[in-house]
Motif scaffolding. Structure first.
Motif, PDB file in Angstrom:
ATOM      1  N   HIS A 163       0.847  -1.160   0.028  1.00 59.41           N
ATOM      2  CA  HIS A 163       0.020  -0.160   0.097  1.00 59.41           C
ATOM      3  C   HIS A 163       0.803   1.205   0.018  1.00 59.41           C
ATOM      4  N   GLU A 164       1.781   1.266   0.742  1.00 67.97           N
ATOM      5  CA  GLU A 164       2.934   2.232   0.790  1.00 67.97           C
ATOM      6  C   GLU A 164       3.630   2.366  -0.471  1.00 67.97           C
ATOM      7  N   ALA A 165       3.973   1.346  -1.161  1.00 63.50           N
ATOM      8  CA  ALA A 165       4.709   1.323  -2.302  1.00 63.50           C
ATOM      9  C   ALA A 165       3.821   2.089  -3.508  1.00 63.50           C
ATOM     10  N   ALA A 166       2.692   1.579  -3.349  1.00 63.50           N
ATOM     11  CA  ALA A 166       1.580   2.285  -4.350  1.00 63.50           C
ATOM     12  C   ALA A 166       1.508   3.812  -3.963  1.00 63.50           C
ATOM     13  N   GLU A 167       1.369   4.361  -2.898  1.00 63.89           N
ATOM     14  CA  GLU A 167       1.398   5.649  -2.709  1.00 63.89           C
ATOM     15  C   GLU A 167       2.645   6.641  -2.975  1.00 63.89           C
ATOM     16  N   VAL A 168       3.988   5.567  -3.050  1.00 66.36           N
ATOM     17  CA  VAL A 168       5.202   6.332  -3.262  1.00 66.36           C
ATOM     18  C   VAL A 168       5.056   6.514  -4.744  1.00 66.36           C
ATOM     19  N   ALA A 169       4.560   5.597  -5.498  1.00 66.66           N
ATOM     20  CA  ALA A 169       4.384   5.649  -6.941  1.00 66.66           C
ATOM     21  C   ALA A 169       3.483   6.606  -7.381  1.00 66.66           C
ATOM     22  N   ASP A 170       2.573   7.085  -6.424  1.00 61.91           N
ATOM     23  CA  ASP A 170       1.498   7.795  -6.848  1.00 61.91           C
ATOM     24  C   ASP A 170       1.975   9.221  -6.622  1.00 61.91           C
ATOM     25  N   VAL A 171       2.776   9.813  -5.585  1.00 56.06           N
ATOM     26  CA  VAL A 171       3.275  10.792  -5.249  1.00 56.06           C
ATOM     27  C   VAL A 171       4.547  11.135  -6.090  1.00 56.06           C
ATOM     28  N   ALA A 172       5.389  10.200  -6.678  1.00 55.86           N
ATOM     29  CA  ALA A 172       6.298  10.287  -7.469  1.00 55.86           C
ATOM     30  C   ALA A 172       5.918  10.776  -8.920  1.00 55.86           C
ATOM     31  N   ALA A 173       4.742  10.410  -9.321  1.00 55.29           N
ATOM     32  CA  ALA A 173       4.204  10.989 -10.355  1.00 55.29           C
ATOM     33  C   ALA A 173       3.751  12.436 -10.357  1.00 55.29           C
ATOM     34  N   ARG A 174       2.941  12.594  -9.152  1.00 58.29           N
ATOM     35  CA  ARG A 174       2.514  14.097  -9.168  1.00 58.29           C
ATOM     36  C   ARG A 174       3.803  14.897  -9.097  1.00 58.29           C
ATOM     37  N   LEU A 175       4.797  14.588  -8.136  1.00 53.87           N
ATOM     38  CA  LEU A 175       6.003  15.490  -8.296  1.00 53.87           C
ATOM     39  C   LEU A 175       6.456  15.712  -9.457  1.00 53.87           C
ATOM     40  N   TRP A 176       6.564  14.521 -10.527  1.00 53.62           N
ATOM     41  CA  TRP A 176       7.125  14.896 -11.692  1.00 53.62           C
ATOM     42  C   TRP A 176       6.181  15.811 -12.332  1.00 53.62           C
ATOM     43  N   ASP A 177       5.040  15.882 -12.221  1.00 55.69           N
ATOM     44  CA  ASP A 177       4.116  16.864 -12.821  1.00 55.69           C
ATOM     45  C   ASP A 177       4.095  18.280 -12.107  1.00 55.69           C
ATOM     46  N   SER A 178       4.755  18.574 -11.009  1.00 56.79           N
ATOM     47  CA  SER A 178       4.815  19.589 -10.405  1.00 56.79           C
ATOM     48  C   SER A 178       5.256  20.514 -11.171  1.00 56.79           C
ATOM     49  N   TRP A 179       6.278  20.455 -11.707  1.00 52.87           N
ATOM     50  CA  TRP A 179       6.654  21.492 -13.179  1.00 52.87           C
ATOM     51  C   TRP A 179       5.983  21.263 -14.113  1.00 52.87           C
ATOM     52  N   GLU A 180       5.496  22.123 -14.699  1.00 52.49           N
ATOM     53  CA  GLU A 180       5.027  22.005 -16.375  1.00 52.49           C
ATOM     54  C   GLU A 180       6.051  22.024 -16.982  1.00 52.49           C
ATOM     55  N   ASP A 181       5.955  21.368 -18.398  1.00 51.25           N
ATOM     56  CA  ASP A 181       7.150  21.334 -19.194  1.00 51.25           C
ATOM     57  C   ASP A 181       8.022  22.540 -19.559  1.00 51.25           C
ATOM     58  N   ASP A 182       7.301  23.525 -19.613  1.00 50.67           N
ATOM     59  CA  ASP A 182       7.828  24.962 -20.118  1.00 50.67           C
ATOM     60  C   ASP A 182       7.826  25.783 -18.926  1.00 50.67           C
ATOM     61  N   ALA A 183       8.034  25.343 -17.560  1.00 50.04           N
ATOM     62  CA  ALA A 183       8.134  26.143 -16.366  1.00 50.04           C
ATOM     63  C   ALA A 183       9.513  26.997 -16.307  1.00 50.04           C
ATOM     64  N   GLU A 184      10.488  26.371 -17.037  1.00 48.65           N
ATOM     65  CA  GLU A 184      11.866  26.965 -17.134  1.00 48.65           C
ATOM     66  C   GLU A 184      11.871  28.159 -17.986  1.00 48.65           C
ATOM     67  N   VAL A 185      12.039  29.283 -17.637  1.00 48.59           N
ATOM     68  CA  VAL A 185      12.105  30.370 -18.374  1.00 48.59           C
ATOM     69  C   VAL A 185      13.472  30.851 -19.057  1.00 48.59           C
ATOM     70  N   ARG A 186      14.387  30.699 -18.371  1.00 47.58           N
ATOM     71  CA  ARG A 186      15.976  31.050 -18.468  1.00 47.58           C
ATOM     72  C   ARG A 186      15.696  32.464 -19.188  1.00 47.58           C
ATOM     73  N   ASP A 187      15.293  33.299 -18.865  1.00 47.88           N
ATOM     74  CA  ASP A 187      15.452  34.823 -19.393  1.00 47.88           C
ATOM     75  C   ASP A 187      16.525  35.435 -18.695  1.00 47.88           C
ATOM     76  N   VAL A 188      17.749  35.447 -19.337  1.00 45.05           N
ATOM     77  CA  VAL A 188      18.890  36.304 -18.752  1.00 45.05           C
ATOM     78  C   VAL A 188      18.546  37.653 -18.510  1.00 45.05           C
ATOM     79  N   ALA A 189      17.926  38.406 -19.604  1.00 44.21           N
ATOM     80  CA  ALA A 189      17.628  39.703 -19.557  1.00 44.21           C
ATOM     81  C   ALA A 189      16.942  40.145 -18.275  1.00 44.21           C
ATOM     82  N   THR A 190      15.705  39.418 -17.993  1.00 50.36           N
ATOM     83  CA  THR A 190      14.977  39.754 -17.080  1.00 50.36           C
ATOM     84  C   THR A 190      15.293  39.222 -15.491  1.00 50.36           C
TER      85      THR A 190
END
Length: 355
Positions: free
Chosen positions: A126-153
């Motif tokens: 049961h715990e392993a299933a919860e770890v797999a669940d929260v791992a996937a949620r953490l991977w999604d916690s950054w959207e794919d384009d969350a990194e801006v890397r704008d040197v000017a600003t």
């Protein structure tokens, strides 16, 4: 009617304890030359040895296409750290990472950490299933384009595209977000051994690849049907699951006496049912089971890794390629592409807005 779905092959590259990284690199490259989907590296708190995830991070830059799947024990480990480590492997391998979730159930292993006593298997899974669940949620916690890397600003991240997961499990809670950006695959591939009934619900809910340890086609087919049924109940597409039979193989072809203790073919450290024979006979077995619709692939643990993996690649795999059952080249770059699995959508990213 013959099955036309792709055949998948994977292999374990562990074996006798060793500390030379060149050995693991050589075995992974050998498996890659046979276009196997992935290699696994077993790990456990119950025995000494190198950390599997760290070893495969060393193998990653020395390989190009093959998937890399370490065993990661979810018991006694922090879910946030598990998520970060697997995401890091996906980044350093450029999208070829997976992880085999496993549990630690003995009192001796629990005493290594001193945090809590050993727990029943049902609670651990049961715990392993919860770890797999929260791992996937953490991977999604950054959207794919969350990194801006704008040197000017001076902006590195768009904070509106980072999300708290606010996960509350039975034995732990995780707020997030992750500290590692979303992995190249979105979600690295999850592998779970569902041979035992106690782990089957976790596999149905979270696994991409399900392992079944058996030498009986009927049992493999029954477990496959059971996991697919449970996956449907979880709202998942059962066709997005890949079920592999796990066999420990001795490809000495009876040319020499079995290794001590293997004369009668017992269950071995690799976890699979025992097979002893030649590369051609193994190819015939794989062909029969796959064309019969029993399984989607095979996970093979060599008794003698250097000898048996070479015979698997240059004998069994070559024959399967000749029969047009196994691909001759990798059509994609990521492990998900090897397995024919789509890259998951980010649960927190909404069309035209943010969660």
């Amino acid at each position: 009617m013959p099955v036309t779905t792709p055949l998948h092959l994977a292999a374990e590259i562990g074996g006798p304890h060793g500390f030379d990284p060149a050995r693991y690199v050589a075995l992974a490259r050998l498996a890659e030359s046979g276009t196997l989907d992935f290699v696994t590296l077993g790990d456990s708190f119950a025995r000494p040895g190198l950390d599997a995830l760290a070893v495969l991070s060393r193998v990653a830059p020395a390989t190009e296409r093959i998937g890399l799947v370490p065993t990661v024990t979810t018991t006694h480990t922090e879910p946030f750290h598990v998520s970060s480590a697997v995401a890091t492997l996906d980044w350093v391998s450029r999208g070829r990472a997976g992880w085999q979730a496993d549990v630690s159930g003995t009192g001796a292993e629990a005493r290594l950490f001193g945090r809590r006593p050993a727990a029943p298997a049902a609670d651990l899974w049961h715990e392993a299933a919860e770890v797999a669940d929260v791992a996937a949620r953490l991977w999604d916690s950054w959207e794919d384009d969350a990194e801006v890397r704008d040197v000017a600003t001076g902006r590195f991240i768009d904070r509106d595209k980072l999300h708290y997961v606010d996960f509350q499990g039975r034995g732990f809670s995780v707020r997030g977000p992750a500290i590692v950006p979303r992995p190249p695959q979105g979600h690295p591939v999850v592998v779970i051994d569902a041979t035992a009934e106690v782990s089957r619900e976790a596999a149905a809910a979270h696994a991409d690849v399900v392992l079944v340890r058996t030498d009986e086609p009927g049992k493999a087919a029954a477990v496959r049907a059971d996991v697919r049924r449970r996956a449907t109940a979880h709202g998942r597409d059962p066709d997005a699951l890949r079920v592999f039979v796990a066999l420990t193989v001795d490809l000495g072809d009876a040319e020499s006496a079995p290794e001590p203790g293997l004369e009668s073919g017992p269950l071995l450290a690799g976890g699979g049912s025992y097979y002893r024979g030649g590369p051609v006979d193994l190819a015939d077995l794989i062909t029969e089971w796959h064309q019969g619709g029993v399984v989607d692939g095979f996970h093979l643990t060599p008794i003698a890794p250097e000898r048996d993996l070479e015979r698997l690649v240059n004998g069994t795999a070559t024959l399967l390629q000749h029969r047009c059952l196994l691909r001759r080249f990798y059509p994609g770059a990521t492990l998900r592409e090897h397995l024919g699995l789509a890259r998951p959508a980010n649960r927190y990213a909404l069309v035209g807005g943010h969660a």
